[in-house]
Design a protein around this motif. Structure first.
Motif, PDB file in Angstrom:
ATOM      1  N   ASP A   5      60.257  -0.225  27.529  1.00 52.08           N
ATOM      2  CA  ASP A   5      59.629  -1.553  27.504  1.00 52.08           C
ATOM      3  C   ASP A   5      59.312  -1.978  26.072  1.00 52.08           C
ATOM      4  O   ASP A   5      59.537  -3.125  25.690  1.00 52.08           O
ATOM      5  N   ASP A   6      58.789  -1.035  25.282  1.00 52.43           N
ATOM      6  CA  ASP A   6      58.469  -1.335  23.887  1.00 52.43           C
ATOM      7  C   ASP A   6      59.734  -1.678  23.106  1.00 52.43           C
ATOM      8  O   ASP A   6      59.756  -2.626  22.314  1.00 52.43           O
ATOM      9  N   ARG A   7      60.790  -0.907  23.310  1.00 46.74           N
ATOM     10  CA  ARG A   7      62.054  -1.179  22.614  1.00 46.74           C
ATOM     11  C   ARG A   7      62.622  -2.531  23.028  1.00 46.74           C
ATOM     12  O   ARG A   7      63.109  -3.292  22.190  1.00 46.74           O
ATOM     13  N   ARG A   9      60.972  -5.148  24.140  1.00 45.69           N
ATOM     14  CA  ARG A   9      60.153  -6.201  23.524  1.00 45.69           C
ATOM     15  C   ARG A   9      60.474  -6.342  22.037  1.00 45.69           C
ATOM     16  O   ARG A   9      60.531  -7.446  21.509  1.00 45.69           O
ATOM     17  N   ALA A  10      60.693  -5.233  21.358  1.00 45.51           N
ATOM     18  CA  ALA A  10      61.021  -5.275  19.931  1.00 45.51           C
ATOM     19  C   ALA A  10      62.369  -5.963  19.713  1.00 45.51           C
ATOM     20  O   ALA A  10      62.506  -6.788  18.807  1.00 45.51           O
ATOM     21  N   PHE A  11      63.361  -5.640  20.548  1.00 46.00           N
ATOM     22  CA  PHE A  11      64.672  -6.295  20.433  1.00 46.00           C
ATOM     23  C   PHE A  11      64.576  -7.784  20.719  1.00 46.00           C
ATOM     24  O   PHE A  11      65.198  -8.602  20.051  1.00 46.00           O
ATOM     25  N   GLU A  12      63.784  -8.148  21.726  1.00 36.44           N
ATOM     26  CA  GLU A  12      63.605  -9.563  22.062  1.00 36.44           C
ATOM     27  C   GLU A  12      62.921 -10.309  20.916  1.00 36.44           C
ATOM     28  O   GLU A  12      63.306 -11.429  20.583  1.00 36.44           O
ATOM     29  N   ALA A  13      61.922  -9.692  20.313  1.00 33.30           N
ATOM     30  CA  ALA A  13      61.220 -10.322  19.193  1.00 33.30           C
ATOM     31  C   ALA A  13      62.154 -10.483  18.000  1.00 33.30           C
ATOM     32  O   ALA A  13      62.162 -11.532  17.344  1.00 33.30           O
ATOM     33  N   GLU A  14      62.971  -9.458  17.727  1.00 35.05           N
ATOM     34  CA  GLU A  14      63.924  -9.542  16.621  1.00 35.05           C
ATOM     35  C   GLU A  14      64.963 -10.636  16.883  1.00 35.05           C
ATOM     36  O   GLU A  14      65.306 -11.403  15.980  1.00 35.05           O
TER      37      GLU A  14
END
Length: 108
Positions: A5-7, A9-14
């Motif tokens: 989930d964290d990864r 979210r990080a990819f979506e934010a990037e």
């Protein structure tokens, strides 16, 4: 599961950041090419500013660059400036490089 989930979210934010950067660079490119066209048409500084904004707005009509190219070609032709689509596309490419450079300079 939290790691995935964290990864995600990080990819979506990037991805969102990358899209925003590309949007800003494209808008800057359109402004620069609008100023280029305005100069070719002999517009005043006030008219140039308004015209550059209109070119930026024209890009919201459809995806891709065709809406901007159509606007520039139509306006330049109406102003009796002889220009080909190839010249307009070359100006777009040149101004894209300049816009990216200006954006990077501003970030650094």
């Amino acid at each position: 599961m939290s790691g995935f989930d964290d990864r995600e979210r990080a990819f979506e934010a990037e991805f969102a950041r990358d899209q925003e950067v590309q949007f800003r660079i494209t808008a800057r490119r359109n402004r620069l090419v609008g100023e280029w066209a305005a100069e070719r048409m002999g517009l005043t500084p006030e008219e140039t500013d308004a015209y550059a904004k209109a070119v930026v707005q024209a890009d919201f009509e459809e995806a891709g660059d065709e809406d901007v190219i159509r606007k520039l070609a139509g306006d330049l032709t109406a102003a009796h400036v002889e220009i080909s689509d190839a010249e307009i596309r070359a100006a777009l490419n040149e101004k894209a490089v300049e816009a990216r450079r200006q954006f990077m300079d501003k970030q650094g």
